[in-house]
Design a protein around this motif. Structure first.
Motif, PDB file in Angstrom:
ATOM      1  N   GLY A   1      29.531  33.882  31.367  1.00 25.58           N
ATOM      2  CA  GLY A   1      29.671  35.091  30.559  1.00 25.58           C
ATOM      3  C   GLY A   1      28.413  35.372  29.769  1.00 25.58           C
ATOM      4  O   GLY A   1      28.294  36.397  29.110  1.00 25.58           O
ATOM      5  N   ASP A   2      27.468  34.457  29.843  1.00 26.08           N
ATOM      6  CA  ASP A   2      26.206  34.636  29.151  1.00 26.08           C
ATOM      7  C   ASP A   2      25.217  35.372  30.045  1.00 26.08           C
ATOM      8  O   ASP A   2      24.199  35.871  29.586  1.00 26.08           O
ATOM      9  N   MET A   3      25.523  35.420  31.364  1.00 24.65           N
ATOM     10  CA  MET A   3      24.584  35.970  32.341  1.00 24.65           C
ATOM     11  C   MET A   3      25.185  37.127  33.152  1.00 24.65           C
ATOM     12  O   MET A   3      24.542  38.140  33.365  1.00 24.65           O
ATOM     13  N   PHE A   4      26.402  36.931  33.646  1.00 27.72           N
ATOM     14  CA  PHE A   4      26.898  37.790  34.732  1.00 27.72           C
ATOM     15  C   PHE A   4      28.024  38.742  34.364  1.00 27.72           C
ATOM     16  O   PHE A   4      28.362  39.618  35.145  1.00 27.72           O
ATOM     17  N   VAL A   5      28.638  38.533  33.223  1.00 28.49           N
ATOM     18  CA  VAL A   5      29.743  39.431  32.883  1.00 28.49           C
ATOM     19  C   VAL A   5      29.895  39.534  31.364  1.00 28.49           C
ATOM     20  O   VAL A   5      30.070  38.535  30.677  1.00 28.49           O
ATOM     21  N   SER A   6      29.740  40.756  30.862  1.00 28.68           N
ATOM     22  CA  SER A   6      29.949  40.981  29.432  1.00 28.68           C
ATOM     23  C   SER A   6      31.438  41.229  29.211  1.00 28.68           C
ATOM     24  O   SER A   6      32.189  41.440  30.167  1.00 28.68           O
ATOM     25  N   ALA A   7      31.852  41.222  27.960  1.00 27.09           N
ATOM     26  CA  ALA A   7      33.260  41.531  27.671  1.00 27.09           C
ATOM     27  C   ALA A   7      33.555  42.970  28.087  1.00 27.09           C
ATOM     28  O   ALA A   7      34.640  43.273  28.591  1.00 27.09           O
ATOM     29  N   SER A   8      32.580  43.851  27.907  1.00 32.27           N
ATOM     30  CA  SER A   8      32.780  45.254  28.287  1.00 32.27           C
ATOM     31  C   SER A   8      32.992  45.382  29.792  1.00 32.27           C
ATOM     32  O   SER A   8      33.855  46.138  30.246  1.00 32.27           O
ATOM     33  N   THR A   9      32.187  44.637  30.580  1.00 31.54           N
ATOM     34  CA  THR A   9      32.366  44.659  32.031  1.00 31.54           C
ATOM     35  C   THR A   9      33.737  44.117  32.404  1.00 31.54           C
ATOM     36  O   THR A   9      34.437  44.674  33.256  1.00 31.54           O
ATOM     37  N   LEU A  10      34.139  43.038  31.755  1.00 24.91           N
ATOM     38  CA  LEU A  10      35.447  42.441  32.038  1.00 24.91           C
ATOM     39  C   LEU A  10      36.577  43.444  31.755  1.00 24.91           C
ATOM     40  O   LEU A  10      37.497  43.620  32.562  1.00 24.91           O
ATOM     41  N   ASN A  11      36.484  44.127  30.620  1.00 26.52           N
ATOM     42  CA  ASN A  11      37.491  45.134  30.288  1.00 26.52           C
ATOM     43  C   ASN A  11      37.445  46.304  31.262  1.00 26.52           C
ATOM     44  O   ASN A  11      38.478  46.879  31.609  1.00 26.52           O
ATOM     45  N   TYR A  12      36.238  46.624  31.703  1.00 27.53           N
ATOM     46  CA  TYR A  12      36.084  47.700  32.688  1.00 27.53           C
ATOM     47  C   TYR A  12      36.755  47.323  34.008  1.00 27.53           C
ATOM     48  O   TYR A  12      37.507  48.114  34.587  1.00 27.53           O
TER      49      TYR A  12
END
Ligand SMILES: [Mn+2]
Length: 419
Positions: free
Chosen positions: A133-144
């Motif tokens: 989650g530090d490189m490939f997926v932000s919380a915003s991307t996850l929610n998206y």
């Protein structure tokens, strides 16, 4: 390669989470989100998803999760669904304990997490499946990703995933990667974002704001962190969905000025006897002087001054800032905590990387434990902890004695930086 397999698992898991959310159609939910750009974009996406599902939402913005704060939220919103996002992954056990089955809890996070799996507790966190989650997926991307699995309509918020990812510096290697890049690709295909190459770096122009993602992210982070005490994050969420109006733009500028002034005052305090110098450390206490800025400010301040001439270049730098007892969305809480941030001058950083002196990745967890606190984020040259008020000097002594004995051994470089 195992990663393909893991990604498939991850997508399946996101679909599962989407089905769980859909099943709560018509209920009420409380979205508890972090106060930086990624947390603000996450809250914006989630609140639109809930709206789409006719789930009534309340928003609570937090800098940190703490048992006292969690308890307040779960009593205030008893019976509702509490959705934590861009924070809380690592605190899942604690939240489950404090919750004591009062509420249904979902955690949608990209920070290292502890899995808790019960009927009324669901953790969706990429780190549990080994996706950084530090490189490939932000919380915003996850929610998206979650949102588009529920409804195609949610694709119109792809630009928010891009801004959240950039806000967390996921473009630091030149461009965003992994799932963040997937969201970027969607935003490009849908005509929301254009990529500009500047040297070896990509910049993402967001049509909705007619502005670059990094500029928007910086504004949002200022609103949420510098303006934390005055609920600047609310203006941020509104801006995410409706654009920046004059009032919000001038507030963001005003906050930048406030920060500059507070930082200047603090430098003056340090050069006028406010700096305590020990054998291995140099430290200072800001008390409440950074209010209304949140406690993220002390870390940024330490980072800014770490190579200043008034500091000793061979000593660890520690800064303390009181955690406000007033949580803007919750009121006064019975919280008596201090944030301690650690940085170090470049000369000492080199020694740490060379392995000749211990880094914060060993010193901070050990010292925090010695005073009954919790290391919040540890990295070799940067770290943060939450400790009880009154334990500051004890913490400094703990760092001194750990350094003196240097008996600590490295736990490796996989600790996450989150300050
Ligand atoms: Mn984040």
């Amino acid at each position: 390669m195992r990663s393909g397999f893991l990604n498939q698992d991850f997508i399946e898991w996101v679909r599962h989470a989407g089905r769980i959310i859909e099943n709560h159609n018509g209920n009420s939910a409380t979205i508890v989100h972090h106060n930086d750009a990624d947390g603000i974009c996450s809250a914006a996406i989630l609140s639109r998803l809930c709206e789409h599902l006719s789930i009534k939402t309340e928003l609570v913005c937090l800098e940190k999760v703490h048992p006292v704060i969690v308890d307040r939220i779960h009593s205030k919103y008893e019976g509702s669904i509490i959705i934590y996002t861009d924070l809380a992954g690592l605190a899942a056990d604690m939240i489950d304990r404090v919750n004591a089955d009062r509420c249904t809890v979902w955690i949608i996070d990209h920070h290292p997490a502890r899995p808790v799996q019960k009927d009324n507790f669901f953790v969706l966190d990429s780190e549990i499946l080994g996706i950084s989650g530090d490189m490939f997926v932000s919380a915003s991307t996850l929610n998206y990703l979650l949102a588009i699995n529920v409804s195609d309509e949610m694709r119109k918020y792809a630009y928010l995933a891009v801004i959240g990812s950039v806000g967390d510096y996921h473009d630091r290697s030149g461009g965003v990667l992994g799932f963040d890049r997937f969201a970027l690709g969607e935003a490009i295909d849908l005509g929301q974002v254009k990529v500009k190459i500047e040297g070896a770096r990509e910049r993402y122009h967001v049509n909705f704001f007619d502005e670059y993602a990094d500029v928007v992210a910086r504004r949002l982070t200022n609103l949420g962190t510098v303006g934390y005490g005055r609920k600047g994050y609310r203006l941020g969420i509104k801006a995410c969905l409706e654009g920046f109006d004059e009032k919000t733009l001038s507030e963001a500028e005003k906050l930048e000025e406030i920060k500059t002034k507070k930082f200047e005052d603090a430098v003056e305090m340090l050069t006028n006897g406010g700096l305590n110098v020990e054998k291995y450390t140099q430290w200072f206490h800001l008390g409440d002087s950074f209010s209304p800025m949140g406690v993220k400010a002390v870390g940024e301040f330490c980072q800014n001054i770490k190579d200043a001439v008034f500091l000793k270049e061979d000593k660890y730098l520690l800064g303390f800032q009181n955690c406000p007892k007033y949580i803007p969305d919750l009121g006064e809480v019975d919280l008596s905590a201090v944030k301690v941030s650690g940085r170090m001058p470049t000369l000492l950083e080199r020694k740490v990387f060379a392995g000749s002196v211990p880094g914060y990745d060993t010193l901070f967890p050990a010292a925090s434990e010695m005073v009954g606190g919790v290391a919040d984020a540890t990295h070799k040259i940067a770290a943060a902890s939450l400790i009880d008020r009154g334990k500051e000097k004890e913490f400094v002594r703990a760092i001194e004695s750990l350094r003196e004995s240097s008996a600590v051994t490295s736990v490796g470089g996989f600790a996450k930086l989150r300050v």
